[in-house]
Write a protein that holds these residues in place. Structure first.
Motif, PDB file in Angstrom:
ATOM      1  N   THR A 136      45.320 -68.526  64.324  1.00  0.00           N
ATOM      2  CA  THR A 136      45.490 -68.279  65.756  1.00  0.00           C
ATOM      3  C   THR A 136      46.582 -67.272  66.074  1.00  0.00           C
ATOM      4  O   THR A 136      46.487 -66.546  67.067  1.00  0.00           O
ATOM      5  CB  THR A 136      45.781 -69.598  66.487  1.00  0.00           C
ATOM      6  OG1 THR A 136      46.993 -70.181  65.953  1.00  0.00           O
ATOM      7  CG2 THR A 136      44.635 -70.582  66.311  1.00  0.00           C
ATOM      8  N   ARG A 137      47.618 -67.204  65.246  1.00  0.00           N
ATOM      9  CA  ARG A 137      48.737 -66.313  65.555  1.00  0.00           C
ATOM     10  C   ARG A 137      48.766 -65.063  64.674  1.00  0.00           C
ATOM     11  O   ARG A 137      49.271 -64.013  65.088  1.00  0.00           O
ATOM     12  CB  ARG A 137      50.072 -67.053  65.435  1.00  0.00           C
ATOM     13  CG  ARG A 137      50.237 -68.165  66.468  1.00  0.00           C
ATOM     14  CD  ARG A 137      51.618 -68.796  66.409  1.00  0.00           C
ATOM     15  NE  ARG A 137      52.713 -67.870  66.665  1.00  0.00           N
ATOM     16  CZ  ARG A 137      53.050 -67.408  67.860  1.00  0.00           C
ATOM     17  NH1 ARG A 137      52.324 -67.742  68.925  1.00  0.00           N
ATOM     18  NH2 ARG A 137      54.081 -66.601  68.002  1.00  0.00           N
ATOM     19  N   PHE A 138      48.212 -65.166  63.465  1.00  0.00           N
ATOM     20  CA  PHE A 138      48.278 -64.036  62.541  1.00  0.00           C
ATOM     21  C   PHE A 138      46.905 -63.444  62.230  1.00  0.00           C
ATOM     22  O   PHE A 138      46.776 -62.605  61.341  1.00  0.00           O
ATOM     23  CB  PHE A 138      48.990 -64.458  61.260  1.00  0.00           C
ATOM     24  CG  PHE A 138      50.470 -64.671  61.452  1.00  0.00           C
ATOM     25  CD1 PHE A 138      51.383 -63.671  61.150  1.00  0.00           C
ATOM     26  CD2 PHE A 138      50.952 -65.862  61.977  1.00  0.00           C
ATOM     27  CE1 PHE A 138      52.741 -63.855  61.339  1.00  0.00           C
ATOM     28  CE2 PHE A 138      52.317 -66.058  62.181  1.00  0.00           C
ATOM     29  CZ  PHE A 138      53.212 -65.045  61.867  1.00  0.00           C
ATOM     30  N   ASN A 139      45.903 -63.888  62.961  1.00  0.00           N
ATOM     31  CA  ASN A 139      44.550 -63.315  62.866  1.00  0.00           C
ATOM     32  C   ASN A 139      44.013 -63.358  61.441  1.00  0.00           C
ATOM     33  O   ASN A 139      43.409 -62.403  60.947  1.00  0.00           O
ATOM     34  CB  ASN A 139      44.540 -61.872  63.393  1.00  0.00           C
ATOM     35  CG  ASN A 139      43.132 -61.351  63.630  1.00  0.00           C
ATOM     36  OD1 ASN A 139      42.231 -62.116  63.963  1.00  0.00           O
ATOM     37  ND2 ASN A 139      42.925 -60.052  63.451  1.00  0.00           N
ATOM     38  N   TYR A 140      44.239 -64.489  60.777  1.00  0.00           N
ATOM     39  CA  TYR A 140      43.744 -64.667  59.418  1.00  0.00           C
ATOM     40  C   TYR A 140      42.927 -65.959  59.368  1.00  0.00           C
ATOM     41  O   TYR A 140      43.469 -67.044  59.129  1.00  0.00           O
ATOM     42  CB  TYR A 140      44.900 -64.711  58.416  1.00  0.00           C
ATOM     43  CG  TYR A 140      44.434 -64.647  56.970  1.00  0.00           C
ATOM     44  CD1 TYR A 140      44.111 -63.422  56.394  1.00  0.00           C
ATOM     45  CD2 TYR A 140      44.291 -65.802  56.198  1.00  0.00           C
ATOM     46  CE1 TYR A 140      43.661 -63.348  55.080  1.00  0.00           C
ATOM     47  CE2 TYR A 140      43.852 -65.744  54.895  1.00  0.00           C
ATOM     48  CZ  TYR A 140      43.537 -64.517  54.335  1.00  0.00           C
ATOM     49  OH  TYR A 140      43.092 -64.450  53.031  1.00  0.00           O
ATOM     50  N   PRO A 141      41.599 -65.867  59.588  1.00  0.00           N
ATOM     51  CA  PRO A 141      40.762 -67.069  59.690  1.00  0.00           C
ATOM     52  C   PRO A 141      40.121 -67.498  58.376  1.00  0.00           C
ATOM     53  O   PRO A 141      39.162 -68.277  58.389  1.00  0.00           O
ATOM     54  CB  PRO A 141      39.686 -66.611  60.675  1.00  0.00           C
ATOM     55  CG  PRO A 141      39.498 -65.157  60.348  1.00  0.00           C
ATOM     56  CD  PRO A 141      40.866 -64.645  59.926  1.00  0.00           C
ATOM     57  N   HIS A 142      40.637 -67.028  57.251  1.00  0.00           N
ATOM     58  CA  HIS A 142      39.939 -67.207  55.974  1.00  0.00           C
ATOM     59  C   HIS A 142      40.401 -68.434  55.191  1.00  0.00           C
ATOM     60  O   HIS A 142      40.013 -68.597  54.032  1.00  0.00           O
ATOM     61  CB  HIS A 142      40.129 -65.951  55.119  1.00  0.00           C
ATOM     62  CG  HIS A 142      39.771 -64.688  55.809  1.00  0.00           C
ATOM     63  ND1 HIS A 142      38.488 -64.419  56.239  1.00  0.00           N
ATOM     64  CD2 HIS A 142      40.528 -63.621  56.191  1.00  0.00           C
ATOM     65  CE1 HIS A 142      38.458 -63.241  56.828  1.00  0.00           C
ATOM     66  NE2 HIS A 142      39.684 -62.738  56.821  1.00  0.00           N
ATOM     67  N   MET A 143      41.222 -69.286  55.784  1.00  0.00           N
ATOM     68  CA  MET A 143      41.722 -70.460  55.075  1.00  0.00           C
ATOM     69  C   MET A 143      41.231 -71.737  55.752  1.00  0.00           C
ATOM     70  O   MET A 143      40.989 -71.753  56.959  1.00  0.00           O
ATOM     71  CB  MET A 143      43.264 -70.460  55.050  1.00  0.00           C
ATOM     72  CG  MET A 143      43.862 -69.247  54.370  1.00  0.00           C
ATOM     73  SD  MET A 143      45.648 -69.395  54.035  1.00  0.00           S
ATOM     74  CE  MET A 143      46.324 -69.555  55.680  1.00  0.00           C
TER      75      MET A 143
END
Length: 427
Positions: A150-157
């Protein structure tokens, strides 16, 4: 088979890479636009991009390319910086933390694109798990996944509970974890050998078995002394990481070597439940245990660290004991290779990038998170010399303190401090 004179053991990487070409030692004195000391990922990436742009560049290494950490490491790319995104934000604020996180993602993209463009088969396999060895951390791990998305735009985890963690690892040793499909792991020596080839083809002058003995200002440039000649250059990159060996005092005060060791088992054909997805794994210990499945099904396991330049007489015995703690069924597994090397760390585990002399930049101290960052930093150094604004300034702005104790007490104090933290892993 080549045996590194600076690192113990014959690595599985060395045994499975095609014969590496040798690059002649420097013989005589030369001038260059840029000189690079260190033939690992950082130095060779810088040499490649500079030569590609028409810059006359000379690179030297005291040993063979790949004898240091670039050719002997755990092969895991990771995600972001060494610290979790929320830790970066707590220290630097959101804007700067996001810039550092994005920089690391740019490093990942750069490395994968580089290997693809130059047709280097570095045996990339996707997937990494970060797993927790202590109880009570489930909320922290869940929060980390949400913050990254949500904050670092990394949805891969995604968060793994204990059952999923056990199923994906084939072990009930860990309590929970994070599954990251946006990264993976590689055969580092295959990447290193391919990178050297690409740099040489671009016109970089590469020299192995050429140790820098001293460097000093000379007529507005820098002169690098070696046993059989000198290099005089307008700009210099020190890219020795853990192998600075007192060459330059500022880097030596900020970057310290620790030994890390890896073992390779026979292929785990009889144990299909162990990491069935072939991902990489890193755990939450201060003395991190990092392991993964190779493309041919071996377990490559690293974890024992020594906070001196010494190495154990029998590396495989120590590694097998750690394997058995996680996988008791492998307590008697045959190990085909065991090796070690030095990793460059800093006091706060943040990379060190600084102008240490006029016209001389040192970049080092990736602290176990350097596979993608070291490649990218070499590229960023080259771009900066070509007049481009780069993200290397983010690392230059980090306040990396020197290790205390001066040259005489620095290593003993480091040994005491890190041994204390390692002891805490047990409780």
């Amino acid at each position: 088979m080549w045996q590194s004179p600076i690192a113990p053991g014959l690595s599985w990487y060395q045994a499975t890479v095609d014969e590496r070409p040798a690059y002649a030692a420097l013989d005589g004195s030369v001038t260059a636009d840029a000189a690079i000391i260190g033939g690992g990922f950082t130095g060779l990436q810088a040499a490649f991009l500079l030569a590609k742009a028409g810059v006359k560049v000379a690179l030297i290494d005291a040993n063979r390319f790949g004898d240091g950490a670039s050719g002997r490491n755990g092969g895991q790319l990771g995600t972001g910086q060494r610290a979790w995104p929320e830790e970066l934000e707590a220290e630097f604020g959101f804007e700067r933390a996001k810039a550092l996180f994005d920089m690391a993602e740019h490093a990942k993209t750069y490395l994968l694109d580089f290997a693809r463009e130059h047709q280097i088969d570095m045996e990339y396999l996707p997937g990494q798990m970060n797993v927790e060895h202590k109880k009570g951390k489930e909320k922290d791990y869940r929060d980390s996944v949400e913050i990254a998305a949500t904050r670092f735009n990394y949805p891969h985890m995604h968060f793994m509970d204990r059952q999923e963690t056990a199923e994906r690892l084939g072990s009930s040793h860990y309590h929970c974890g994070i599954y990251d499909i946006g990264t993976g792991h590689i055969h580092p020596l295959k990447l290193l050998a391919g990178l050297a080839r690409v740099a040489a083809n671009a016109g970089a002058h590469l020299h192995e078995m050429t140790a820098a003995k001293a460097l000093r200002p000379s007529g507005g440039k820098t002169l690098i002394e070696t046993e059989r000649g000198t290099i005089t250059a307008s700009k210099v990159l020190i890219a020795t990481n853990a192998y600075i060996n007192g060459l330059e005092p500022v880097t030596s005060a900020h970057v310290m070597p620790i030994r890390s060791f890896i073992g390779a088992t026979v292929p785990l054909d009889a144990f299909p439940d162990i990491i069935p997805g072939n991902e990489a794994v890193a755990d939450s210990r201060f003395v991190v245990r990092y392991f993964r499945k190779s493309r041919d099904g071996r377990l490559l396991f690293g974890g024992r660290e020594a906070y001196t330049a010494d190495s154990p007489r029998d590396i495989s015995r120590h590694i097998r004991r750690q394997i058995a703690e996680i996988y008791p069924q492998l307590s008697n597994i045959d190990m085909t290779h065991a090796w070690g090397g030095s990793v460059g760390i800093t006091m706060n585990r943040q990379p060190f990038a600084r102008e240490v002399m006029p016209g001389v930049i040192s970049v080092a101290g990736y602290s176990g998170h350097g596979v993608m960052l070291s490649n990218y930093c070499g590229a960023l150094f080259a771009r900066s010399l070509l007049g481009q604004a780069t993200e290397l300034d983010l690392f230059k702005a980090l306040k990396v303190p020197a290790f205390p104790g001066g040259s005489r007490l620095r290593s003993p104090l480091l040994f005491l401090a890190l041994s204390w933290y390692a002891l805490r892993d047990r409780f």
